[in-house]
Design a protein around this motif. Structure first.
Motif, mmCIF file in Angstrom:
data_model
loop_
_atom_site.group_PDB
_atom_site.id
_atom_site.type_symbol
_atom_site.label_atom_id
_atom_site.label_comp_id
_atom_site.label_asym_id
_atom_site.label_seq_id
_atom_site.Cartn_x
_atom_site.Cartn_y
_atom_site.Cartn_z
ATOM 1 N N THR A 63 18.006 -22.752 26.220
ATOM 2 C CA THR A 63 18.340 -24.264 26.995
ATOM 3 C C THR A 63 18.337 -23.933 28.486
ATOM 4 O OG1 THR A 63 19.368 -25.097 25.467
ATOM 5 C CG2 THR A 63 19.654 -26.593 27.726
ATOM 6 N N LEU B 153 19.503 -25.307 32.414
ATOM 7 C CA LEU B 153 20.474 -25.874 32.357
ATOM 8 C C LEU B 153 20.227 -26.853 34.364
ATOM 9 C CD1 LEU B 153 23.581 -24.919 30.304
ATOM 10 C CD2 LEU B 153 21.469 -27.237 30.272
ATOM 11 N N MET C 298 20.711 -30.830 31.721
ATOM 12 C CA MET C 298 19.618 -30.379 31.164
ATOM 13 C C MET C 298 18.310 -30.670 31.565
ATOM 14 S SD MET C 298 18.577 -29.700 27.222
ATOM 15 C CE MET C 298 17.831 -31.280 26.571
#
Length: 93
Positions: free
Chosen positions: A34, A36, A42
């Motif tokens: 992920t 961020l 996100m």
């Protein structure tokens, strides 16, 4: 919430031709990578097995190009963290 397998703070994340964040975060948790923003929002997320990540021959230390969901991101992080992320990707697929 469980601890992430891998996490780096202060990562510059760019999607050419613009910078998305100068102090973002890269997190790998439960086999999902992920990206961020600095405020925790996100940018993108994908299973680690579908992510391609490499250090181009022409780039400086700590720079890496990662492709998530068909979108190319340029990541600038401490070199040790970049090598660690590449090794996680290699171990998974």
């Amino acid at each position: 919430m469980p601890e992430p397998d891998f996490s780096v703070l202060g990562v510059r994340i760019e999607r050419w031709p613009r910078s998305l964040t100068r102090a973002g975060q890269v997190v790998v948790r439960d086999g999902v990578l992920t990206l961020l923003r600095s405020d925790g929002q996100m940018i993108d997320s994908a299973p680690l097995g579908s992510v391609t990540a490499a250090r181009p021959w022409f780039s400086g230390d700590g720079r890496m190009v990662a492709r998530l969901n068909g979108i190319r991101y340029r990541l600038t992080m401490p070199e040790a963290d970049g090598r660690r992320l590449a090794s996680l990707r290699g171990a998974d697929g």
